[in-house]
Design a protein around this motif. Structure first.
Motif, PDB file in Angstrom:
ATOM      1  N   ALA A   2      29.423  34.057  35.351  1.00  0.00           N
ATOM      2  CA  ALA A   2      28.653  35.040  36.099  1.00  0.00           C
ATOM      3  C   ALA A   2      27.771  34.327  37.109  1.00  0.00           C
ATOM      4  O   ALA A   2      27.424  33.176  36.953  1.00  0.00           O
ATOM      5  N   THR A   3      27.447  35.042  38.171  1.00  0.00           N
ATOM      6  CA  THR A   3      26.551  34.516  39.179  1.00  0.00           C
ATOM      7  C   THR A   3      25.372  35.461  39.319  1.00  0.00           C
ATOM      8  O   THR A   3      25.405  36.592  38.887  1.00  0.00           O
ATOM      9  N   ALA A   4      24.338  34.975  39.967  1.00  0.00           N
ATOM     10  CA  ALA A   4      23.133  35.787  40.127  1.00  0.00           C
ATOM     11  C   ALA A   4      23.116  36.560  41.437  1.00  0.00           C
ATOM     12  O   ALA A   4      22.136  37.173  41.798  1.00  0.00           O
ATOM     13  N   ALA A   5      24.240  36.524  42.179  1.00  0.00           N
ATOM     14  CA  ALA A   5      24.256  37.143  43.499  1.00  0.00           C
ATOM     15  C   ALA A   5      24.238  38.657  43.447  1.00  0.00           C
ATOM     16  O   ALA A   5      23.806  39.309  44.381  1.00  0.00           O
ATOM     17  N   MET A   6      24.717  39.237  42.372  1.00  0.00           N
ATOM     18  CA  MET A   6      24.820  40.685  42.279  1.00  0.00           C
ATOM     19  C   MET A   6      24.168  41.162  40.994  1.00  0.00           C
ATOM     20  O   MET A   6      24.810  41.270  39.963  1.00  0.00           O
ATOM     21  N   PRO A   7      22.861  41.417  41.008  1.00  0.00           N
ATOM     22  CA  PRO A   7      22.180  41.828  39.780  1.00  0.00           C
ATOM     23  C   PRO A   7      22.712  43.147  39.267  1.00  0.00           C
ATOM     24  O   PRO A   7      23.004  44.049  40.041  1.00  0.00           O
ATOM     25  N   SER A 275      38.600  46.031  39.371  1.00  0.00           N
ATOM     26  CA  SER A 275      38.895  45.286  38.147  1.00  0.00           C
ATOM     27  C   SER A 275      40.344  44.837  38.190  1.00  0.00           C
ATOM     28  O   SER A 275      41.245  45.596  38.559  1.00  0.00           O
ATOM     29  N   HIS A 276      40.566  43.595  37.796  1.00  0.00           N
ATOM     30  CA  HIS A 276      41.910  43.012  37.868  1.00  0.00           C
ATOM     31  C   HIS A 276      42.167  42.204  36.609  1.00  0.00           C
ATOM     32  O   HIS A 276      41.361  41.340  36.231  1.00  0.00           O
ATOM     33  N   ALA A 277      43.287  42.494  35.951  1.00  0.00           N
ATOM     34  CA  ALA A 277      43.682  41.737  34.765  1.00  0.00           C
ATOM     35  C   ALA A 277      44.475  40.509  35.211  1.00  0.00           C
ATOM     36  O   ALA A 277      45.645  40.615  35.583  1.00  0.00           O
ATOM     37  N   SER A 278      43.834  39.352  35.205  1.00  0.00           N
ATOM     38  CA  SER A 278      44.506  38.124  35.638  1.00  0.00           C
ATOM     39  C   SER A 278      45.462  37.596  34.579  1.00  0.00           C
ATOM     40  O   SER A 278      46.323  36.776  34.860  1.00  0.00           O
ATOM     41  N   SER A 279      45.292  38.054  33.333  1.00  0.00           N
ATOM     42  CA  SER A 279      46.202  37.704  32.243  1.00  0.00           C
ATOM     43  C   SER A 279      46.056  38.775  31.174  1.00  0.00           C
ATOM     44  O   SER A 279      45.327  39.747  31.346  1.00  0.00           O
ATOM     45  N   ASP A 280      46.755  38.599  30.046  1.00  0.00           N
ATOM     46  CA  ASP A 280      46.675  39.596  28.979  1.00  0.00           C
ATOM     47  C   ASP A 280      45.276  39.678  28.367  1.00  0.00           C
ATOM     48  O   ASP A 280      44.905  40.705  27.803  1.00  0.00           O
ATOM     49  N   THR A 281      44.517  38.602  28.466  1.00  0.00           N
ATOM     50  CA  THR A 281      43.200  38.576  27.808  1.00  0.00           C
ATOM     51  C   THR A 281      42.052  38.278  28.761  1.00  0.00           C
ATOM     52  O   THR A 281      40.926  38.114  28.315  1.00  0.00           O
ATOM     53  N   SER A 282      42.307  38.193  30.071  1.00  0.00           N
ATOM     54  CA  SER A 282      41.271  37.841  31.026  1.00  0.00           C
ATOM     55  C   SER A 282      41.165  38.924  32.099  1.00  0.00           C
ATOM     56  O   SER A 282      42.170  39.337  32.674  1.00  0.00           O
ATOM     57  N   ILE A 283      39.938  39.357  32.356  1.00  0.00           N
ATOM     58  CA  ILE A 283      39.686  40.436  33.308  1.00  0.00           C
ATOM     59  C   ILE A 283      38.676  39.955  34.342  1.00  0.00           C
ATOM     60  O   ILE A 283      37.645  39.373  33.998  1.00  0.00           O
ATOM     61  N   GLU A 284      38.976  40.190  35.604  1.00  0.00           N
ATOM     62  CA  GLU A 284      38.083  39.828  36.697  1.00  0.00           C
ATOM     63  C   GLU A 284      37.436  41.089  37.266  1.00  0.00           C
ATOM     64  O   GLU A 284      38.098  42.118  37.432  1.00  0.00           O
ATOM     65  N   LEU A 285      36.142  41.008  37.567  1.00  0.00           N
ATOM     66  CA  LEU A 285      35.426  42.098  38.224  1.00  0.00           C
ATOM     67  C   LEU A 285      34.985  41.618  39.597  1.00  0.00           C
ATOM     68  O   LEU A 285      34.161  40.711  39.725  1.00  0.00           O
ATOM     69  N   TRP A 286      35.560  42.241  40.640  1.00  0.00           N
ATOM     70  CA  TRP A 286      35.276  41.912  42.025  1.00  0.00           C
ATOM     71  C   TRP A 286      34.346  42.974  42.606  1.00  0.00           C
ATOM     72  O   TRP A 286      34.648  44.166  42.554  1.00  0.00           O
ATOM     73  N   PHE A 287      33.219  42.559  43.222  1.00  0.00           N
ATOM     74  CA  PHE A 287      32.252  43.475  43.816  1.00  0.00           C
ATOM     75  C   PHE A 287      32.410  43.451  45.334  1.00  0.00           C
ATOM     76  O   PHE A 287      32.479  42.374  45.944  1.00  0.00           O
ATOM     77  N   SER A 294      35.932  43.856  54.596  1.00  0.00           N
ATOM     78  CA  SER A 294      36.731  43.799  53.356  1.00  0.00           C
ATOM     79  C   SER A 294      36.457  42.522  52.575  1.00  0.00           C
ATOM     80  O   SER A 294      37.383  41.834  52.121  1.00  0.00           O
ATOM     81  N   LEU A 295      35.181  42.200  52.405  1.00  0.00           N
ATOM     82  CA  LEU A 295      34.798  41.003  51.667  1.00  0.00           C
ATOM     83  C   LEU A 295      34.419  41.378  50.240  1.00  0.00           C
ATOM     84  O   LEU A 295      33.636  42.298  50.008  1.00  0.00           O
ATOM     85  N   TRP A 296      34.972  40.631  49.273  1.00  0.00           N
ATOM     86  CA  TRP A 296      34.727  40.864  47.851  1.00  0.00           C
ATOM     87  C   TRP A 296      34.206  39.585  47.224  1.00  0.00           C
ATOM     88  O   TRP A 296      34.549  38.484  47.659  1.00  0.00           O
ATOM     89  N   SER A 297      33.418  39.726  46.200  1.00  0.00           N
ATOM     90  CA  SER A 297      32.894  38.580  45.451  1.00  0.00           C
ATOM     91  C   SER A 297      33.257  38.742  43.977  1.00  0.00           C
ATOM     92  O   SER A 297      32.924  39.757  43.362  1.00  0.00           O
ATOM     93  N   LYS A 298      33.936  37.761  43.417  1.00  0.00           N
ATOM     94  CA  LYS A 298      34.268  37.797  41.992  1.00  0.00           C
ATOM     95  C   LYS A 298      33.026  37.409  41.201  1.00  0.00           C
ATOM     96  O   LYS A 298      32.659  36.250  41.096  1.00  0.00           O
ATOM     97  N   GLN A 299      32.384  38.433  40.626  1.00  0.00           N
ATOM     98  CA  GLN A 299      31.125  38.210  39.933  1.00  0.00           C
ATOM     99  C   GLN A 299      31.324  37.826  38.467  1.00  0.00           C
ATOM    100  O   GLN A 299      30.526  37.084  37.910  1.00  0.00           O
ATOM    101  N   ASN A 355      28.691  42.102  26.367  1.00  0.00           N
ATOM    102  CA  ASN A 355      27.394  41.498  26.623  1.00  0.00           C
ATOM    103  C   ASN A 355      27.593  40.313  27.572  1.00  0.00           C
ATOM    104  O   ASN A 355      28.222  39.315  27.217  1.00  0.00           O
ATOM    105  N   LEU A 356      27.064  40.438  28.799  1.00  0.00           N
ATOM    106  CA  LEU A 356      27.260  39.397  29.804  1.00  0.00           C
ATOM    107  C   LEU A 356      26.536  38.106  29.443  1.00  0.00           C
ATOM    108  O   LEU A 356      26.976  37.017  29.822  1.00  0.00           O
ATOM    109  N   ARG A 357      25.431  38.209  28.709  1.00  0.00           N
ATOM    110  CA  ARG A 357      24.645  37.020  28.384  1.00  0.00           C
ATOM    111  C   ARG A 357      25.297  36.200  27.280  1.00  0.00           C
ATOM    112  O   ARG A 357      25.425  34.980  27.398  1.00  0.00           O
ATOM    113  N   THR A 358      25.719  36.864  26.214  1.00  0.00           N
ATOM    114  CA  THR A 358      26.314  36.148  25.082  1.00  0.00           C
ATOM    115  C   THR A 358      27.839  36.043  25.174  1.00  0.00           C
ATOM    116  O   THR A 358      28.457  35.343  24.378  1.00  0.00           O
TER     117      THR A 358
END
Length: 422
Positions: A2-7, A275-287, A294-299, A355-358
């Motif tokens: 996670a990054t702090a760019a998009m609270p 939201s994009h499933a990059s694999s069976d168990t991995s999910i990416e959230l692009w903001f 058309s600029l997106w940031s993978k948060q 939980n994004l923190r843990t």
């Protein structure tokens, strides 16, 4: 990751001043201070205080006060199924557990199309006519027919509120087999006595109408095809503005994240998210960070191990879309369960709280399959007709109060049972 760019924190949208129509005050406290105090009271206390005097009843029943109330009711996820529109599934967003099924007694054969954040469901009848179902009361309203021409196969309805005027509008999208005019669209303003359906023109690109559209404020985003544009492969996203009642032209259409096929669209904390499933168990959230470019940031990249339910040995779970950022910063996600046998079909849904923190998650209970899901902050303060979902929300709040009372007594070392809340 996670990054702090998009609270991700729910914004504070409370009004700072009391409504003009309810400004009388016979007490010792300044009106602004009294208003701030009343905003922080639980919903049941506010309902009781309406009986204090006329000015309090006017203030506490005012739409602006109800919209600004700090904690008007529980956050509920409401699911509707294609095959049983007279029944909805209600789930508690805090726990991810099913609350109950509620029978709305619609007694007509309709297909749900979209649900708005104003607790309305847009339905399509056998004759392609549109209806509006109020989930709070169970009331069914018939919209003026928009008379689709012959040869049109299906109709889709999308509900939103124009921020410039506050009016609710329904966008009807009718699809055809004709290559000359694949999709015909008209818009209707609700409550406008002398108004009718108005042409908006056809969308610039073919829409993917499977409940994947997302509305933020008064702008609707529709998925289109996954194509090559300017040397990049991406989903095209078609944009419709409910205030101007116009489609964004193809030349300036929004492109999804590059090389992300099969994305889903959602709104998180006021941001458009792919939201994009990059694999069976991995999910990416692009903001989305820049609509015009058309600029997106993978948060976030969320890794979730595959969970096998022993009661469903031939099933696989997958992410439909993120639903909401909760008050503690966790993300509620809608998960669907797919039967891997023949024929393949979706058999159930459940909510997953991440939980994004843990970087841990917990799952709610499985519920029967629901076609459409939407999330509402369910207000118990509105003064209109009460319905079955209002009663379900009230029971949920009472149950939480009993739980909190029991927890308080146990920490103090008492053996008494918590008092009954009425």
């Amino acid at each position: 990751m996670a990054t702090a760019a998009m609270p991700l924190h729910p914004p504070n949208r409370r009004a700072s001043t009391p409504p003009v129509e309810a400004t009388s005050n016979d007490g010792d406290l300044p009106l602004d201070l009294l208003y701030e105090i009343l905003l922080r009271l639980p919903a049941q206390a506010i309902c009781r205080f309406r009986a204090v005097c006329r000015s309090w009843r006017s203030l506490l029943g005012h739409p602006e006060f109800i919209a600004a109330a700090h904690n008007p009711g529980p956050l509920l996820a409401v699911g509707v199924n294609d095959s049983s529109i007279d029944e909805v599934q209600v789930m508690d967003m805090e726990s991810g557990d099913a609350v109950e099924r509620v029978n709305l007694a619609v007694n007509e054969a309709f297909l749900p199309r979209t649900m708005s954040y104003d607790r309305m469901v847009c339905l399509v009848g056998p004759n392609k006519g549109l209806r509006l179902l109020d989930l709070a009361t169970g009331a069914l309203s018939i919209l003026r027919t928009h008379d689709p021409p012959q040869g049109y196969e299906s109709t889709w309805g999308v509900i939103a509120r124009a921020t410039s005027t506050g009016e609710h509008k329904v966008l009807a999208i009718t699809t055809s087999y004709s290559y000359n005019e694949w999709e015909v669209c008209k818009i209707l303003t609700l409550g406008l006595g002398n108004g009718g359906w108005r042409d908006t023109g056809s969308p610039p690109l073919t829409l993917v109408l499977h409940g994947r559209e997302t509305i933020i404020d008064d702008v609707a985003y529709f998925l289109s095809l996954y194509t090559e544009s300017k040397g990049r492969y991406a989903h095209q996203i078609v944009v419709f503005d409910f205030s101007s009642e116009a489609w964004r032209p193809e030349a300036s259409s929004l492109q999804g994240p590059v090389n992300c096929c099969g994305i889903g669209l959602a709104e998180l904390d006021g941001h458009l998210v792919a939201s994009h499933a990059s694999s069976d168990t991995s999910i990416e959230l692009w903001f989305l960070t820049d609509l015009n470019r058309s600029l997106w940031s993978k948060q976030y990249t969320i890794d979730m191990p595959y969970n096998q339910n022993p009661e469903q040995p031939f099933c696989q779970e997958f992410l439909e879309k993120p639903l909401r950022v909760l008050h503690d910063g966790t993300i509620m996600m809608l998960m669907r369960v797919l039967y891997l046998g023949y024929p393949q079909e979706e058999v159930a849904v459940f909510l997953r709280i991440y939980n994004l923190r843990t970087k841990t998650f917990r799952d709610g209970k499985w519920v029967p399959y629901c076609t459409y899901f939407s999330v509402f902050t369910w207000s118990l303060l509105h003064s209109g007709q009460r319905g079955p979902l209002d009663m379900a929300a009230k029971r949920l709040l009472l149950g939480r109060e009993r739980q909190k009372s029991g927890a308080t007594l146990s920490t103090e070392g008492h053996d008494n049972k918590p008092e009954k809340v009425t």
